[in-house]
Write a protein that holds these residues in place. Structure first.
Motif, PDB file in Angstrom:
ATOM      1  N   HIS A  12     -75.443  16.127  -9.236  1.00  0.00           N
ATOM      2  CA  HIS A  12     -75.513  15.941 -10.687  1.00  0.00           C
ATOM      3  C   HIS A  12     -74.105  15.835 -11.278  1.00  0.00           C
ATOM      4  O   HIS A  12     -73.839  14.981 -12.124  1.00  0.00           O
ATOM      5  N   ILE A  13     -73.210  16.668 -10.802  1.00  0.00           N
ATOM      6  CA  ILE A  13     -71.812  16.636 -11.268  1.00  0.00           C
ATOM      7  C   ILE A  13     -71.148  15.333 -10.857  1.00  0.00           C
ATOM      8  O   ILE A  13     -70.363  14.758 -11.623  1.00  0.00           O
ATOM      9  N   ILE A  14     -71.449  14.840  -9.669  1.00  0.00           N
ATOM     10  CA  ILE A  14     -70.911  13.540  -9.245  1.00  0.00           C
ATOM     11  C   ILE A  14     -71.393  12.436 -10.186  1.00  0.00           C
ATOM     12  O   ILE A  14     -70.627  11.541 -10.564  1.00  0.00           O
ATOM     13  N   GLY A  15     -72.659  12.491 -10.588  1.00  0.00           N
ATOM     14  CA  GLY A  15     -73.179  11.520 -11.546  1.00  0.00           C
ATOM     15  C   GLY A  15     -72.451  11.589 -12.879  1.00  0.00           C
ATOM     16  O   GLY A  15     -72.096  10.564 -13.470  1.00  0.00           O
ATOM     17  N   ILE A  16     -72.215  12.802 -13.366  1.00  0.00           N
ATOM     18  CA  ILE A  16     -71.482  12.989 -14.619  1.00  0.00           C
ATOM     19  C   ILE A  16     -70.067  12.441 -14.482  1.00  0.00           C
ATOM     20  O   ILE A  16     -69.561  11.751 -15.376  1.00  0.00           O
ATOM     21  N   ALA A  17     -69.432  12.733 -13.356  1.00  0.00           N
ATOM     22  CA  ALA A  17     -68.066  12.254 -13.118  1.00  0.00           C
ATOM     23  C   ALA A  17     -68.022  10.733 -13.098  1.00  0.00           C
ATOM     24  O   ALA A  17     -67.081  10.117 -13.623  1.00  0.00           O
ATOM     25  N   SER A  18     -69.015  10.109 -12.513  1.00  0.00           N
ATOM     26  CA  SER A  18     -69.065   8.650 -12.454  1.00  0.00           C
ATOM     27  C   SER A  18     -69.225   8.053 -13.848  1.00  0.00           C
ATOM     28  O   SER A  18     -68.525   7.095 -14.214  1.00  0.00           O
ATOM     29  N   LEU A  19     -70.122   8.595 -14.630  1.00  0.00           N
ATOM     30  CA  LEU A  19     -70.352   8.100 -15.987  1.00  0.00           C
ATOM     31  C   LEU A  19     -69.127   8.325 -16.867  1.00  0.00           C
ATOM     32  O   LEU A  19     -68.631   7.396 -17.518  1.00  0.00           O
ATOM     33  N   LEU A  20     -68.617   9.544 -16.881  1.00  0.00           N
ATOM     34  CA  LEU A  20     -67.463   9.856 -17.726  1.00  0.00           C
ATOM     35  C   LEU A  20     -66.206   9.167 -17.211  1.00  0.00           C
ATOM     36  O   LEU A  20     -65.397   8.678 -17.999  1.00  0.00           O
ATOM     37  N   GLY A  21     -66.039   9.104 -15.900  1.00  0.00           N
ATOM     38  CA  GLY A  21     -64.876   8.427 -15.322  1.00  0.00           C
ATOM     39  C   GLY A  21     -64.857   6.950 -15.670  1.00  0.00           C
ATOM     40  O   GLY A  21     -63.802   6.386 -15.986  1.00  0.00           O
ATOM     41  N   GLY A  22     -66.025   6.312 -15.613  1.00  0.00           N
ATOM     42  CA  GLY A  22     -66.116   4.908 -16.005  1.00  0.00           C
ATOM     43  C   GLY A  22     -65.722   4.716 -17.454  1.00  0.00           C
ATOM     44  O   GLY A  22     -65.052   3.740 -17.809  1.00  0.00           O
ATOM     45  N   PHE A  23     -66.124   5.643 -18.296  1.00  0.00           N
ATOM     46  CA  PHE A  23     -65.742   5.581 -19.715  1.00  0.00           C
ATOM     47  C   PHE A  23     -64.239   5.774 -19.877  1.00  0.00           C
ATOM     48  O   PHE A  23     -63.573   4.988 -20.559  1.00  0.00           O
ATOM     49  N   LEU A  24     -63.703   6.809 -19.246  1.00  0.00           N
ATOM     50  CA  LEU A  24     -62.287   7.123 -19.422  1.00  0.00           C
ATOM     51  C   LEU A  24     -61.372   6.024 -18.896  1.00  0.00           C
ATOM     52  O   LEU A  24     -60.301   5.777 -19.463  1.00  0.00           O
ATOM     53  N   THR A  25     -61.770   5.357 -17.822  1.00  0.00           N
ATOM     54  CA  THR A  25     -60.928   4.279 -17.288  1.00  0.00           C
ATOM     55  C   THR A  25     -60.924   3.053 -18.198  1.00  0.00           C
ATOM     56  O   THR A  25     -60.045   2.197 -18.061  1.00  0.00           O
ATOM     57  N   GLN A  26     -61.871   2.970 -19.114  1.00  0.00           N
ATOM     58  CA  GLN A  26     -61.962   1.838 -20.034  1.00  0.00           C
ATOM     59  C   GLN A  26     -61.410   2.158 -21.433  1.00  0.00           C
ATOM     60  O   GLN A  26     -61.513   1.330 -22.335  1.00  0.00           O
ATOM     61  N   MET A  27     -60.799   3.319 -21.591  1.00  0.00           N
ATOM     62  CA  MET A  27     -60.302   3.714 -22.916  1.00  0.00           C
ATOM     63  C   MET A  27     -59.268   2.729 -23.455  1.00  0.00           C
ATOM     64  O   MET A  27     -59.325   2.350 -24.624  1.00  0.00           O
ATOM     65  N   PHE A  37     -69.209  -1.977 -19.803  1.00  0.00           N
ATOM     66  CA  PHE A  37     -69.855  -0.935 -19.015  1.00  0.00           C
ATOM     67  C   PHE A  37     -69.776  -1.337 -17.544  1.00  0.00           C
ATOM     68  O   PHE A  37     -70.362  -2.332 -17.140  1.00  0.00           O
ATOM     69  N   VAL A  38     -69.047  -0.548 -16.774  1.00  0.00           N
ATOM     70  CA  VAL A  38     -68.888  -0.836 -15.354  1.00  0.00           C
ATOM     71  C   VAL A  38     -70.099  -0.294 -14.597  1.00  0.00           C
ATOM     72  O   VAL A  38     -70.786   0.621 -15.068  1.00  0.00           O
ATOM     73  N   PRO A  39     -70.396  -0.856 -13.408  1.00  0.00           N
ATOM     74  CA  PRO A  39     -71.564  -0.392 -12.643  1.00  0.00           C
ATOM     75  C   PRO A  39     -71.564   1.113 -12.372  1.00  0.00           C
ATOM     76  O   PRO A  39     -72.627   1.731 -12.335  1.00  0.00           O
ATOM     77  N   ALA A  40     -70.393   1.712 -12.205  1.00  0.00           N
ATOM     78  CA  ALA A  40     -70.333   3.152 -11.946  1.00  0.00           C
ATOM     79  C   ALA A  40     -70.951   3.956 -13.077  1.00  0.00           C
ATOM     80  O   ALA A  40     -71.523   5.026 -12.841  1.00  0.00           O
ATOM     81  N   MET A  41     -70.875   3.450 -14.286  1.00  0.00           N
ATOM     82  CA  MET A  41     -71.449   4.166 -15.423  1.00  0.00           C
ATOM     83  C   MET A  41     -72.969   4.166 -15.354  1.00  0.00           C
ATOM     84  O   MET A  41     -73.605   5.186 -15.580  1.00  0.00           O
ATOM     85  N   LEU A  42     -73.555   3.028 -15.028  1.00  0.00           N
ATOM     86  CA  LEU A  42     -75.011   2.953 -14.885  1.00  0.00           C
ATOM     87  C   LEU A  42     -75.478   3.804 -13.713  1.00  0.00           C
ATOM     88  O   LEU A  42     -76.434   4.575 -13.838  1.00  0.00           O
ATOM     89  N   HIS A  43     -74.790   3.710 -12.596  1.00  0.00           N
ATOM     90  CA  HIS A  43     -75.185   4.477 -11.414  1.00  0.00           C
ATOM     91  C   HIS A  43     -75.030   5.977 -11.655  1.00  0.00           C
ATOM     92  O   HIS A  43     -75.853   6.771 -11.193  1.00  0.00           O
ATOM     93  N   GLY A  44     -73.987   6.357 -12.372  1.00  0.00           N
ATOM     94  CA  GLY A  44     -73.796   7.770 -12.703  1.00  0.00           C
ATOM     95  C   GLY A  44     -74.899   8.300 -13.593  1.00  0.00           C
ATOM     96  O   GLY A  44     -75.414   9.400 -13.387  1.00  0.00           O
ATOM     97  N   ALA A  45     -75.284   7.508 -14.602  1.00  0.00           N
ATOM     98  CA  ALA A  45     -76.358   7.934 -15.503  1.00  0.00           C
ATOM     99  C   ALA A  45     -77.681   8.046 -14.761  1.00  0.00           C
ATOM    100  O   ALA A  45     -78.450   8.994 -14.974  1.00  0.00           O
TER     101      ALA A  45
END
Length: 117
Positions: A12-27, A37-45
């Motif tokens: 679950h934490i890995i999923g959160i990291a993927s979603l939030l990480g995808g967001f942060l890398t696009q700031m 929205f990168v694929p990692a964000m969808l996969h994380g969610a």
């Protein structure tokens, strides 16, 4: 059962990291108006959804009490995140407000998990 729950909490934490990480890398791209929205964000969610539902089931099977209101609020927020990311996943550019909303809702979900007891 505790080991199984711990493994799924980790996933679950890995999923959160993927979603939030995808967001942060696009700031930076968000400030330029070119965020997407990168694929990692969808996969994380999706990972968060599956592991979260399983965690609730595992905890109930283990005899623990689950705060259903908290889980319902978190699930509703996650559905909004998933809907936004899924619908806009193929677009080259996502509006700043929409992209920021996904990041903000992700952080709200994290703080609900940590602070709501």
């Amino acid at each position: 059962m505790n080991v199984l729950i711990s493994v799924f909490v980790g996933l679950h934490i890995i999923g959160i990291a993927s979603l939030l990480g995808g967001f942060l890398t696009q700031m930076k791209a968000m400030s330029a108006g070119t965020a997407r929205f990168v694929p990692a964000m969808l996969h994380g969610a999706l990972t968060m959804l599956v592991t979260g539902v399983l965690l609730v089931g595992f905890r109930e099977m283990d005899g623990d009490t689950v705060n259903n209101i908290k889980i319902g609020v978190k699930l509703a927020i996650l559905f909004v995140i998933l809907a936004l990311v899924y619908v806009k996943r193929d677009e080259e550019r996502v509006e700043k407000a929409l992209f920021g909303a996904v990041g903000g809702l992700t952080m709200v979900n994290i703080f609900i998990a940590v602070l709501w007891h």
